[in-house]
Scaffold this motif. Structure first.
Motif, PDB file in Angstrom:
ATOM      1  N   CYS A  67       0.818  -1.254  -0.082  1.00  0.00           N
ATOM      2  CA  CYS A  67       0.060   0.057  -0.127  1.00  0.00           C
ATOM      3  C   CYS A  67       1.097   1.287   0.068  1.00  0.00           C
ATOM      4  CB  CYS A  67      -1.025  -0.029   1.291  1.00  0.00           C
ATOM      5  SG  CYS A  67      -1.860   1.529   1.398  1.00  0.00           S
ATOM      6  N   THR A  68       0.451   2.183  -0.751  1.00  0.00           N
ATOM      7  CA  THR A  68       1.252   3.222  -0.911  1.00  0.00           C
ATOM      8  C   THR A  68       0.542   4.454  -0.461  1.00  0.00           C
ATOM      9  OG1 THR A  68       0.348   3.874  -3.119  1.00  0.00           O
ATOM     10  CG2 THR A  68       2.625   2.713  -2.959  1.00  0.00           C
ATOM     11  N   GLY A  69      -0.642   4.196   0.277  1.00  0.00           N
ATOM     12  CA  GLY A  69      -1.363   5.069   0.925  1.00  0.00           C
ATOM     13  C   GLY A  69      -1.004   5.922   2.158  1.00  0.00           C
ATOM     14  N   PRO A  90      -3.888  -1.553   5.132  1.00  0.00           N
ATOM     15  CA  PRO A  90      -3.982  -1.003   3.694  1.00  0.00           C
ATOM     16  C   PRO A  90      -5.129  -0.105   3.580  1.00  0.00           C
ATOM     17  CG  PRO A  90      -5.347  -3.206   4.147  1.00  0.00           C
ATOM     18  CD  PRO A  90      -4.508  -2.908   5.215  1.00  0.00           C
ATOM     19  N   CYS A  91      -5.147   1.052   2.732  1.00  0.00           N
ATOM     20  CA  CYS A  91      -5.897   2.198   2.793  1.00  0.00           C
ATOM     21  C   CYS A  91      -7.167   1.856   1.743  1.00  0.00           C
ATOM     22  CB  CYS A  91      -5.293   3.346   2.249  1.00  0.00           C
ATOM     23  SG  CYS A  91      -4.740   3.169   0.376  1.00  0.00           S
ATOM     24  N   GLY A  92      -6.925   0.761   1.069  1.00  0.00           N
ATOM     25  CA  GLY A  92      -8.067   0.293   0.109  1.00  0.00           C
ATOM     26  C   GLY A  92      -8.361   1.334  -1.082  1.00  0.00           C
ATOM     27  N   MET A  93      -7.516   2.421  -1.033  1.00  0.00           N
ATOM     28  CA  MET A  93      -7.865   3.419  -2.114  1.00  0.00           C
ATOM     29  C   MET A  93      -6.776   3.577  -3.088  1.00  0.00           C
ATOM     30  SD  MET A  93     -10.469   5.296  -0.390  1.00  0.00           S
ATOM     31  CE  MET A  93     -10.230   6.951  -0.281  1.00  0.00           C
ATOM     32  N   CYS A  94      -5.436   3.492  -2.771  1.00  0.00           N
ATOM     33  CA  CYS A  94      -4.309   3.742  -3.467  1.00  0.00           C
ATOM     34  C   CYS A  94      -4.291   2.634  -4.792  1.00  0.00           C
ATOM     35  CB  CYS A  94      -3.188   3.639  -2.955  1.00  0.00           C
ATOM     36  SG  CYS A  94      -2.486   2.153  -2.321  1.00  0.00           S
ATOM     37  N   CYS A 139      -3.335  -0.930  -3.134  1.00  0.00           N
ATOM     38  CA  CYS A 139      -4.008  -1.647  -2.932  1.00  0.00           C
ATOM     39  C   CYS A 139      -5.170  -2.120  -3.886  1.00  0.00           C
ATOM     40  CB  CYS A 139      -5.010  -0.705  -1.866  1.00  0.00           C
ATOM     41  SG  CYS A 139      -4.285  -0.530  -0.328  1.00  0.00           S
TER      42      CYS A 139
HETATM   43 ZN   LIG Z   1      -3.440   1.586  -0.124  1.00  0.00          ZN
END
Ligand SMILES: [Zn+2]
Length: 288
Positions: free
Chosen positions: A52-54, A59-63, A66
């Motif tokens: 994840c790179t958020g 995990p951010c679930g958005m990047c 993810c």
């Molecule tokens: Zn993420």
């Protein structure tokens, strides 16, 4: 899917989440759970968090990382599967993994290898894996999935951090008592109290071997407390004392010391020197 959505114990969720956010997720870990579906979901969630790179919680679930992980197409998450029968996870597969692991990640900070049915690795396959576990490339994490950690050779086991759902940790009462005594002696950090806490190990290598994972558990709980989490159970008191007296960095350093000592036991290093080193390294890590 975040850690909150996993149907594993709260303790495990917190441990995993802390391990990821510490930025020091172990290079080699064993995921132990008898429920193979839940096991896979847990491993995928961890792998997602690791790529994840958020910002903030992972995990951010958005990047992008993810999203790729969710659709099983992240180039830095690789899944290898042994068969359902003993020895069906072949040495050839491990060799393939090994040569791939030395290639730098494509886009994430690290490459994550999920090894399903790792319990079905032949001894030859485990020994091949051991070579890379001994000196893993900096940007690689291996997640070994198994219903039972005892499927692994002791040499492999000692290089991995175990994340277990089962509550299946076998509790050895003598080891628990010795681990508590050692943890209690640490914040006092005078040489004498620590030496007397380790005197029980002098003639009993098996006891020290059993105590190291218990100590690691205590430090792990202390790190959770430091990061605002809660803990309960056998080691609460020790964890609270350590959390109050140590920084997170020194707790992590101490966990490194424990792993290092455990590897030295495997290498059959001079045992008495090892105990002396345990005391000295732990005191140094605690900043005394
Ligand atoms: Zn993420």
């Amino acid at each position: 899917m975040g850690f909150d959505e996993l149907s594993v114990s709260d303790a495990l969720k917190e441990t995993l989440s802390c391990a990821v956010s510490s930025g020091r997720f172990p290079h080699a870990s064993i995921f132990e759970d008898e429920d193979s579906e839940r096991l896979k979901l847990t491993a995928v969630c961890v792998a997602t968090a690791l790529v994840c790179t958020g910002e903030g919680e992972k995990p951010c679930g958005m990047c992008l990382g993810c999203m790729k992980a969710r659709s099983d197409c992240h180039p830095d998450i690789r899944v290898f599967t042994g068969g359902d029968t003993p020895n069906s996870f072949k040495v050839e597969t491990v060799r393939e993994i090994r040569s791939d692991a030395y290639i730098v990640p494509n886009e994430a900070e690290r490459k994550v290898y999920i090894l399903e049915n790792a319990n079905n690795m032949s001894a030859q396959a485990q020994n091949a894996l051991l070579k890379i576990l001994e000196e893993p490339p900096e940007s690689v994490c291996f997640l070994l999935l198994t219903p039972d950690r005892n499927a692994f050779l002791q040499t492999v086991l000692s290089r991995c951090v175990v994340f277990s759902q089962g509550g299946g940790r076998k509790v050895d009462e003598e080891a628990v008592a010795a681990a508590k005594a050692f943890a209690d002696a640490l914040p006092e950090a005078n040489e004498f109290s620590l030496m007397s806490a380790t005197s029980v190990f002098e003639k009993d290598k098996a006891l020290l071997r059993a105590v190291l994972p218990e100590l690691e558990e205590i430090f792990r709980l202390a790190v959770i407390l430091k990061s605002g989490g809660s803990c309960e159970g056998e080691y609460t008191q020790q964890a609270q004392k350590l959390a109050a007296s140590q920084t997170t960095v020194s707790l992590m350093k101490m966990m490194d010391c424990l792993r290092d000592i455990s590897q030295s036991i495997d290498r059959n290093e001079n045992y008495n020197l090892l105990i002396t080193r345990l005391c000295a390294d732990m005191r140094r890590a605690s900043g005394r």
